[in-house]
Scaffold this motif. Structure first.
Motif, PDB file in Angstrom:
ATOM      1  N   ASP A  11     -34.566  95.228 -89.563  1.00  0.00           N
ATOM      2  CA  ASP A  11     -36.300  94.842 -88.937  1.00  0.00           C
ATOM      3  C   ASP A  11     -36.717  93.762 -88.363  1.00  0.00           C
ATOM      4  N   SER A  66     -41.836 102.248 -87.067  1.00  0.00           N
ATOM      5  CA  SER A  66     -40.302 102.805 -87.589  1.00  0.00           C
ATOM      6  C   SER A  66     -40.083 103.617 -86.902  1.00  0.00           C
ATOM      7  N   SER A  82     -32.550 102.699 -90.182  1.00  0.00           N
ATOM      8  CA  SER A  82     -33.359 102.264 -89.987  1.00  0.00           C
ATOM      9  C   SER A  82     -34.117 101.429 -89.527  1.00  0.00           C
ATOM     10  N   VAL A  84     -37.403  99.299 -88.111  1.00  0.00           N
ATOM     11  CA  VAL A  84     -39.104  98.159 -88.364  1.00  0.00           C
ATOM     12  C   VAL A  84     -39.113  97.194 -87.463  1.00  0.00           C
TER      13      VAL A  84
END
Length: 91
Positions: A11, A66, A82, A84
């Motif tokens: 994140d 993202s 991923s 973000v």
């Protein structure tokens, strides 16, 4: 099924979560992203069975960017990584 068993997400604060972490969060939190859209700005699919998708997610209450790496195993695309960042809560 969308997340690969080896999925991890980083994140905007640099925290890492796994597929198990994401599923545990969903199990105890209601999440209603009212008016959600995801605008793809980059989509590259490679011959080796990987793809990169990046863009902007936006809903009534928030916005973020993202980037996602997907792998194709057994004819099924799954997210394996991923990132973000730029998460903003809208007034």
């Amino acid at each position: 099924r969308l997340l690969h068993d080896r999925f991890s997400m980083i994140d905007g604060e640099g925290k890492i979560s796994t597929k198990a972490d994401e599923l545990a969060w969903i199990a105890i939190n209601d999440w209603d992203p009212e008016g959600f859209t995801y605008s793809i700005e980059r989509l590259d699919i490679f011959d080796n069975g990987t793809a990169i998708v990046s863009g902007v997610g936006e809903a009534t209450a928030f916005r973020y960017r993202s980037s996602n790496v997907l792998v194709n195993e057994d004819g099924r695309w799954q997210a394996i990584a991923s990132h973000v960042s730029g998460f903003e809560t809208k007034p």
